[in-house]
Design an enzyme around this catalytic site. Structure first.
Site, short mmCIF file in Angstrom:
data_model
loop_
_atom_site.label_atom_id
_atom_site.label_comp_id
_atom_site.label_asym_id
_atom_site.label_seq_id
_atom_site.Cartn_x
_atom_site.Cartn_y
_atom_site.Cartn_z
CG HIS A 1 -2.00 0.98 1.19
ND1 HIS A 1 -1.78 2.33 1.27
CD2 HIS A 1 -3.34 0.82 1.04
CE1 HIS A 1 -2.94 2.96 1.17
NE2 HIS A 1 -3.91 2.06 1.03
CD GLU B 1 -6.66 3.76 -2.24
OE1 GLU B 1 -5.93 3.02 -1.56
OE2 GLU B 1 -7.12 3.44 -3.32
NE ARG C 1 -3.38 7.88 -1.62
CZ ARG C 1 -3.40 6.65 -2.12
NH1 ARG C 1 -3.18 6.45 -3.40
NH2 ARG C 1 -3.63 5.61 -1.35
NE ARG D 1 -5.23 0.31 -1.95
CZ ARG D 1 -5.93 -0.31 -1.01
NH1 ARG D 1 -5.73 -1.58 -0.73
NH2 ARG D 1 -6.85 0.34 -0.34
CG HIS E 1 -2.71 -3.07 2.71
ND1 HIS E 1 -3.03 -2.81 4.02
CD2 HIS E 1 -3.82 -2.79 2.00
CE1 HIS E 1 -4.28 -2.37 4.09
NE2 HIS E 1 -4.78 -2.37 2.88
CG HIS E 2 -5.24 -7.67 0.76
ND1 HIS E 2 -6.30 -7.56 1.62
CD2 HIS E 2 -5.61 -8.60 -0.15
CE1 HIS E 2 -7.27 -8.37 1.25
NE2 HIS E 2 -6.87 -9.02 0.18
NE ARG F 1 -7.13 -5.62 -1.09
CZ ARG F 1 -7.40 -4.52 -0.39
NH1 ARG F 1 -8.56 -3.91 -0.54
NH2 ARG F 1 -6.53 -4.03 0.48
#
Ligand code: ADP
Length: 504
Positions: free
Chosen positions: A300, A313, A316, A337, A439-440, A479
């Site tokens: 991220h 997010e 932004r 991302r 992050h994921h 993602r």
């Protein structure tokens, strides 16, 4: 740091603060505040006469379904299964705190054709949502799972609303052309409304939850999964089940596993809670499930590095820009991302300042929390902020003037930003120093639309289901922000209903 809000069975709202650091250490305090409530350290008493003696808790117990993990996916699965008549179920959680990484979900829940979009005049379609999800993942996601997620997203928003979780404040995140990221009414981080709401629903139904109960291994009889070997407060035992639903989340807190799949990510900070150690991948693989796209670990772009705090997010999306240490913008902040992270790493020092004005501050309640944690630099104007962050004031002023020209005069942005362009107003200016963080996990257990875990030949493993971050193939290689919450709620709810139907 985020505010954690609980709507307990009492209906009273309590507020307190939850950080990743306090996730483990703060359990005592949370218990004292009544957060754990009936989800205490050893969990709710299991149903019936099972484990009446706490010392033998877990031993010899058997349920229709065992759900592993109390994140958004696991809690949704339990509630949906229960409401379809499958009441002999239990949820296991290895940590002493519920909610997993879902607690820290900041953006919102993407969903299309929702009643809230319609009320607000936002035109969207499930097909557009699916197309943008596949585009965001560079067409490496599974089109059928993506379509299923999008087609069921509005239903999931309604389902949550029915549980008292209203997500009617809609914004943009990177990679979407219309507003479809649904947040709580006050614009706060979604996880801190979602988890307390789902926990309250679990509590109302009396679904037992065993805390500090770590699933270690799936037990099989021939091809079928028939239970879980667990470590419950240091004691090993087997809990029997007709179906096991893995909802164990990702692997971001397991540096060894991260570098096994992505050696280039060695040394990165992580936004994940300490329980995100990838146990579900290991257990599923040992039971014969196929893991797909495991190398697709998302980093991220806006993670504050000292505290591993993810800067939402929506900051932004609400107009903030990213500038480098020279005070210059360098990329379309609303791009996906992966691309924003890569661009950031190319800047001097490999970081950026996320810069915004008072309007952005006021529209994102999370920012005040970041500020209280000491993450936000402030100036009364551009020059003062530039001094605070040691950036050339003239360069920063020129950057903001050029950005304002795009937003007010329709000038073309050299970086191609078209979304969330809102001119900076005079007055207070803010900046948060950010860089990419793990992050994921976008890969994981291969599933079908029934959330059945599949082997390498595409055959379901009898008795084994998976939902949420532990599954793979939905997001592909990138993602979109807000799609994880959609994934975990849609597929969590789905697996609960599927298992209830299968065992009816
Ligand atoms: P998701 O978003 O998919 O719901 P989360 O990260 O929010 O995933 O939640 C996953 C939960 O599963 C976390 O609370 C985590 O601590 C828990 N968990 C992970 N591994 C195990 C395990 N082996 N046994 C029990 N719980 C686990």
């Amino acid at each position: 740091m985020s505010e954690y809000r609980e709507n307990g069975a009492s209906g009273q709202k309590r507020s307190y603060r939850l950080t990743r650091r306090s996730f483990v250490a703060g359990v005592g305090a949370m218990g004292a505040l009544g957060v754990l409530g009936s989800f205490g350290l050893t969990g709710c008493a299991p149903s019936g006469d099972k484990a009446a003696d706490g010392a033998d808790e877990g031993a010899g117990e058997s349920y229709d379904a065992v759900i592993v993990g109390t994140g958004g996916a696991g809690l949704s699965a339990a509630i949906a299964a229960y409401d379809k008549g499958l009441t002999n179920i239990v949820i296991l959680e290895k940590m002493a705190v519920n909610g997993g990484n879902t607690n820290f979900s900041s953006s919102g829940m993407n969903a299309s054709e929702t009643k809230f979009q319609k009320e607000q005049g936002i035109e969207d379609s499930n097909d557009l949502f699916a197309q943008e999800t596949l585009d965001g993942g560079h067409n490496t996601g599974d089109p059928e799972l993506v379509q299923f997620m999008c087609d069921n997203s509005a239903g999931a928003i309604d389902w949550l609303d029915g549980l008292g979780v209203k997500l009617d404040n809609i914004t943009l995140t990177g990679g979407m052309s219309v507003k479809r990221c649904h947040r709580p009414t006050d614009g706060s981080a979604v996880g801190l409304t979602l988890i307390p709401g789902l926990l309250a629903a679990v509590e109302e139904r009396g679904i037992p939850t065993k805390m500090s109960c770590e699933a270690k291994e799936l037990v099989k009889d021939g091809d079928a999964v028939t239970g879980v070997k667990v470590d419950l407060d240091g004691k090993e035992t087997v809990i029997g089940a007709k179906a096991v639903i893995l909802a164990t989340g990702g692997l971001g807190a397991n540096a060894e596993m991260v570098t096994k799949y992505r050696p280039d990510l060695e040394g990165y900070v992580t936004t994940n809670q300490p329980g995100a150690t990838g146990d579900g991948y290991t257990m599923a693989e040992q039971a014969g499930a196929e893991l797909v796209q495991m190398e697709q670990i998302q980093i991220h772009p806006t993670v504050e590095q000292e505290t591993s705090t993810l800067i939402a997010e929506g900051v932004r999306g609400g107009g903030a820009i990213l500038v480098n240490s020279e005070g210059n913008r360098f990329f379309d902040e609303m791009s996906t991302r992966d691309k924003v992270s890569a661009a950031e790493l190319e800047q001097p020092g490999g970081f950026a300042w996320c810069v915004f004005d008072q309007q952005v501050y006021d529209a994102n309640t999370a920012i005040a929390k970041y500020e209280k944690s000491g993450l936000v630099q402030k100036g009364g104007n551009v020059a003062e902020l530039a001094e605070a962050i040691e950036v050339d004031p003239a360069a920063l002023q020129a950057t903001i003037d050029a950005y304002n020209a795009i937003t007010t005069d329709g000038a073309a942005d050299e970086f191609g930003r078209t979304e969330g362009c809102i001119a900076f107003a005079d007055g207070n200016m803010y900046a948060i120093k950010v860089a990419p963080g793990i992050h994921h996990e976008m890969g994981g257990v291969k599933i079908n639309e029934k959330n059945e875990a599949l082997d390498a030949s595409g055959n379901p493993i009898p008795g084994l289901y998976a939902a949420g971050e532990v599954t793979g193939g939905i997001h592909g290689d990138n993602r979109i922000g807000g799609n994880a919450v959609c994934d975990i709620i849609v597929f969590g709810r789905n697996v609960g209903e599927v298992v209830a139907d299968a065992l009816a």
